[in-house]
Write a protein that holds these residues in place. Sequence first.
Motif, mmCIF file in Angstrom:
data_model
loop_
_atom_site.group_PDB
_atom_site.id
_atom_site.type_symbol
_atom_site.label_atom_id
_atom_site.label_comp_id
_atom_site.label_asym_id
_atom_site.label_seq_id
_atom_site.Cartn_x
_atom_site.Cartn_y
_atom_site.Cartn_z
ATOM 1 N N LYS A 84 -29.085 16.303 -8.745
ATOM 2 C CA LYS A 84 -30.105 15.268 -8.867
ATOM 3 C C LYS A 84 -30.123 14.443 -7.851
ATOM 4 O O LYS A 84 -31.111 13.962 -7.114
ATOM 5 C CB LYS A 84 -29.868 14.590 -10.237
ATOM 6 C CG LYS A 84 -30.894 13.652 -10.469
ATOM 7 C CD LYS A 84 -30.829 12.903 -11.843
ATOM 8 C CE LYS A 84 -31.662 11.961 -12.349
ATOM 9 N NZ LYS A 84 -31.317 11.412 -13.658
ATOM 10 N N GLY A 85 -29.026 14.030 -7.270
ATOM 11 C CA GLY A 85 -29.024 12.874 -6.281
ATOM 12 C C GLY A 85 -29.395 13.481 -5.103
ATOM 13 O O GLY A 85 -30.142 13.131 -4.200
ATOM 14 N N VAL A 86 -29.026 14.900 -4.781
ATOM 15 C CA VAL A 86 -29.417 15.368 -3.705
ATOM 16 C C VAL A 86 -31.024 15.639 -3.492
ATOM 17 O O VAL A 86 -31.647 15.210 -2.450
ATOM 18 C CB VAL A 86 -28.908 16.721 -3.099
ATOM 19 C CG1 VAL A 86 -29.373 17.521 -2.151
ATOM 20 C CG2 VAL A 86 -27.314 16.558 -2.743
ATOM 21 N N GLY A 87 -31.572 15.980 -4.718
ATOM 22 C CA GLY A 87 -33.259 15.945 -4.705
ATOM 23 C C GLY A 87 -33.842 14.628 -4.418
ATOM 24 O O GLY A 87 -34.795 14.530 -3.851
ATOM 25 N N LEU A 88 -33.207 13.409 -5.015
ATOM 26 C CA LEU A 88 -33.664 12.254 -4.653
ATOM 27 C C LEU A 88 -33.516 11.980 -3.279
ATOM 28 O O LEU A 88 -34.446 11.190 -2.638
ATOM 29 C CB LEU A 88 -33.185 11.282 -5.581
ATOM 30 C CG LEU A 88 -33.334 11.322 -7.120
ATOM 31 C CD1 LEU A 88 -32.573 10.452 -8.061
ATOM 32 C CD2 LEU A 88 -34.802 11.098 -7.317
#
Length: 171
Positions: A84-88
């Motif tokens: 999720k963090g990488v996507g953001l």
Amino acid sequence: MSTYDDSHGATAAGAGRAAREPATHHDVRPAEPLEGSHQTYEKGELSSVSALLGDIANDMTTLLRQEAALAKLEVQQSAKSAGKGVGLLGGAGVAAHFVLLFLSVALWWGLGSLMDNLTVSALVVAVLWAVVAAVLAAMGRKDLKNVNGAPRTIETAKQVPDALKGNENRA
């Protein structure tokens, strides 16, 4: 439990040390019960020792499987959060790219107005970005040359088999 010498009144189930002592030096002392995780074993019996060791091995296997399952679950949860963090961060990178694109277009038009030549101003902006790209590439290449993996982890992992054998100081 059975008695080992009824004439002396001591039984294997009797209280205290007297219950474990043979009546004469020719009598065999009754086995002491050992409490294991699965059942009670008679002390000194070979089959009981084998069963006890088997239970210990099974318990160790169960413990290792449970630890592996816990680690797997923790890694999955961490990976989900990291994804999720990488996507953001990826979205932020795309947005930053558009900011730089529009700032570059603004610089191009601004220089073109000052020089009265949009072609030359476009080349100036392109050269500026080429210099930025070259500097970043050189810095990234230098940092990648300094990557050496996980040498301490590899070294300690090599010591695990000896440690399991009781030879921790070798290697």
